[in-house]
Design an enzyme around this catalytic site. Structure first.
Site: not given
Ligand code: NAD
Ligand code: UD1
Length: 346
Positions: A127, A152, A156
């Site tokens: 991330s 979190y 990572k």
């Molecule tokens: P998500 O929660 O929808 O998917 C994660 C999946 O992993 C889920 O289905 C959950 O049931 C499974 N899981 C969690 N722990 C487990 C374990 N111990 N054993 C087996 N399964 C397990 O999340 P996502 O948004 O799809 O994210 C996927 C990956 O990408 C994550 O590692 C997350 O940290 C990373 N990531 C996501 C975002 C985002 O904004 N969605 C941003 C940066 C990084």
């Molecule tokens: C957040 C996480 C980041 C994670 C990412 C993806 C935090 C501080 N950071 O990023 O670690 O990798 O999600 O899951 O939580 N906002 C509003 N109102 C809301 C929600 C968000 O104004 O109800 C604003 C936030 O202040 C930000 C933008 O929208 O400026 C995006 O927010 P968000 O979607 O939560 O993502 P990040 O904060 O970038």
């Protein structure tokens, strides 16, 4: 390559399920391991519906060494896409042990079993949060990754360090089958598959902007709180690099192509290289959905930064990947998923 088996950890989740679609469409065999702690197996049923292909689903935890060994014994796995992890920033501050246990220990068990079976190709979901709060808004891969501000993000960064050490150990010992590791640092994934069949299905009240706005648009939530209106950005609200989830998973497919020709550990940003403010996101939702999004500007959220976006040039140069979809696609696809599935997969 057609017919190769890919193990997708966390494949039932938001990003993992979209990756399964792309993998099946590019003729890979897909094995999913997921404990369903933050997802429903219905997502995988829908993946099969979209692709008219089947995958293998094993409901198990990646910390279960025996379950993983059974998978590697039964299947000749080519590479692992490692999505499984817990991802809620606020929750991680309250439950740090759970986050380190699940994310860091889970990755240790996974890599240990991979090494035992000689499967040493992995693509890891990292991330942009690993960059912490650098002095610049445009993040390139050579920035230090020691500044994450919450458990979190730290989990990572720790996993990245562990994976770099695995690669380094193989370089030192001149291993004949060295680790090939790709760290993909996601910016803000949003959107959904164009079919409207799969998408993001958060539990409870969403923490992130896009799921919150879409639940306001569909009438499930009353109004959005905009966290901060006095940032040094174009309109005072936070700016982020939003990336369509389908573009994001295509980046994983291009990373998969590059395995076999790299050695060691490489990190790539996956982002569009352009930021949008919260108010720009609200305006796009209103334009595309025809709904009004009531909002109120409130105090800043602790831990938020003003602005960031990716320098995605390394992924373009080395993986021949760049985003294709625009903000309007991201919003329209989010809306299609949200309006067709107001209660997610339930
Ligand atoms: P998500 O929660 O929808 O998917 C994660 C999946 O992993 C889920 O289905 C959950 O049931 C499974 N899981 C969690 N722990 C487990 C374990 N111990 N054993 C087996 N399964 C397990 O999340 P996502 O948004 O799809 O994210 C996927 C990956 O990408 C994550 O590692 C997350 O940290 C990373 N990531 C996501 C975002 C985002 O904004 N969605 C941003 C940066 C990084
Ligand atoms: C957040 C996480 C980041 C994670 C990412 C993806 C935090 C501080 N950071 O990023 O670690 O990798 O999600 O899951 O939580 N906002 C509003 N109102 C809301 C929600 C968000 O104004 O109800 C604003 C936030 O202040 C930000 C933008 O929208 O400026 C995006 O927010 P968000 O979607 O939560 O993502 P990040 O904060 O970038």
């Amino acid at each position: 390559m057609s017919g190769q088996k890919i193990l997708v950890t966390g494949g039932a989740g938001y990003i993992g399920s979209h990756a399964c679609v792309e993998l099946l469409q590019e003729n890979y065999d897909v094995i999913v391991i997921d404990n369903l702690s933050n997802s429903k197996s219905e997502s995988l049923t829908r993946v099969e519906k979209i692709t008219a292909k089947s995958l293998t689903f094993i409901q198990a935890d990646i910390r279960d060494k025996q379950a993983l060994s059974d998978i590697f014994t039964t299947h000749d796995i080519y590479a692992v896409m490692h999505f499984a992890g817990l991802k809620a920033v606020g929750e991680s501050c309250l439950q740090p042990i759970r986050y380190y246990q699940n994310n860091v220990y889970g990755t240790l068990v996974l890599t240990e079993v991979m090494e035992e079976f000689g499967v040493k190709k992995i693509i890891f979901s990292s991330s942009a949060t690993v960059y912490g709060e650098p002095d610049t808004v445009k993040y390139s891969e050579d920035l230090p990754v020691y500044g994450a501000t919450n458990p979190y993000g730290k989990s990572k960064a720790m996993i990245e360090e562990i994976l770099k050490d695995l690669a380094q150990a193989d370089t030192l010992s001149n291993a004949s089958n060295p680790w090939e590791i790709i760290l993909l640092r996601y910016f803000n994934p949003i959107g959904a598959h164009i079919s409207g069949l799969i998408g993001e299905d958060p539990n409870g009240i969403p923490n992130n902007l896009i799921p919150y706005v879409s639940q306001v648009a569909v009438g499930k939530l009353e109004q959005l709180s905009v966290f901060g209106g006095d940032y040094p950005t174009i309109d005072g609200t936070g700016v982020r690099d939003y990336i369509h989830v389908v573009d994001l998973v295509k980046g994983h497919l291009r990373a998969l192509d590059s395995l076999g020709s790299i050695s060691g550990c490489k990190a790539y940003n996956l982002g569009a290289g352009k930021g949008y403010s919260v108010l720009e996101i609200i305006a796009a939702f209103e334009r595309i959905t025809g709904q009004t999004i009531p909002y109120e500007i409130v105090d800043r959220r602790t831990g938020d930064i003003a602005e960031n976006y990716a320098d995605p040039s390394l992924a373009l140069r080395e993986l021949s990947w760049q985003t294709e979809k625009k903000l309007d696609d991201m919003v329209a696809d989010t809306w299609r998923w949200q309006s067709q599935n107001p209660n997610g997969y339930e």
